[in-house]
Design a protein around this motif. Sequence first.
Motif, PDB file in Angstrom:
ATOM      1  N   GLU A  70      -0.151  -3.266  -4.165  1.00 33.89           N
ATOM      2  CA  GLU A  70      -0.922  -4.524  -4.267  1.00 33.89           C
ATOM      3  C   GLU A  70      -2.408  -4.343  -4.028  1.00 33.89           C
ATOM      4  O   GLU A  70      -3.201  -5.188  -4.415  1.00 33.89           O
ATOM      5  N   LEU A  71      -2.792  -3.252  -3.405  1.00 37.87           N
ATOM      6  CA  LEU A  71      -4.207  -3.006  -3.148  1.00 37.87           C
ATOM      7  C   LEU A  71      -4.862  -2.225  -4.279  1.00 37.87           C
ATOM      8  O   LEU A  71      -6.044  -1.930  -4.223  1.00 37.87           O
ATOM      9  N   GLY A  72      -4.071  -1.855  -5.281  1.00 36.22           N
ATOM     10  CA  GLY A  72      -4.604  -1.110  -6.412  1.00 36.22           C
ATOM     11  C   GLY A  72      -4.528   0.388  -6.239  1.00 36.22           C
ATOM     12  O   GLY A  72      -4.990   1.141  -7.077  1.00 36.22           O
ATOM     13  N   GLY A  73      -3.931   0.852  -5.129  1.00 38.98           N
ATOM     14  CA  GLY A  73      -3.800   2.283  -4.885  1.00 38.98           C
ATOM     15  C   GLY A  73      -2.668   2.886  -5.701  1.00 38.98           C
ATOM     16  O   GLY A  73      -1.652   2.246  -5.951  1.00 38.98           O
ATOM     17  N   ASN A  74      -2.840   4.129  -6.107  1.00 45.47           N
ATOM     18  CA  ASN A  74      -1.831   4.845  -6.877  1.00 45.47           C
ATOM     19  C   ASN A  74      -0.589   5.069  -6.011  1.00 45.47           C
ATOM     20  O   ASN A  74      -0.681   5.611  -4.914  1.00 45.47           O
ATOM     21  N   LEU A  75       0.577   4.653  -6.501  1.00 43.23           N
ATOM     22  CA  LEU A  75       1.816   4.823  -5.735  1.00 43.23           C
ATOM     23  C   LEU A  75       2.134   6.284  -5.476  1.00 43.23           C
ATOM     24  O   LEU A  75       2.743   6.617  -4.458  1.00 43.23           O
ATOM     25  N   LEU A  76       1.734   7.172  -6.377  1.00 38.88           N
ATOM     26  CA  LEU A  76       2.013   8.593  -6.177  1.00 38.88           C
ATOM     27  C   LEU A  76       1.177   9.190  -5.050  1.00 38.88           C
ATOM     28  O   LEU A  76       1.509  10.259  -4.540  1.00 38.88           O
TER      29      LEU A  76
END
Length: 117
Positions: A70-76
């Motif tokens: 939700e913060l726009g960070g890459n899940l990987l």
Amino acid sequence: KLGKGETQERYALRYVGSMVGDIHRTLLYGGVFGYPSDQLHKPQGNLQILYKSSPMAFVVHHAGGKAMDELGGNLLDKRPERIHQKSPCFMGSPKDMDELKQYLTGLRKSSTTDNQE
């Protein structure tokens, strides 16, 4: 969506009810898979990072898509601190994900501004 965003395409809601089926459909036909947090019941999201979100993000990434929280960070790039740690997640085509990221960033900014007043 009315087709007035950046991609100029209309969306229709489709929900199979299983993450694998929904992502498969997203990879075939485009769009966004989303499992956001719920501030009342699931503030940390409901999908475990280690064995649900990250493996599917890996598949989506290698299929040419993007996956983010939700913060726009890459899940990987997320490193769980606990084995069952959960996180909200969104996965889809790069253009759709970029547009979603702008939307989520705008919501956070307006929420922060509202709280300061």
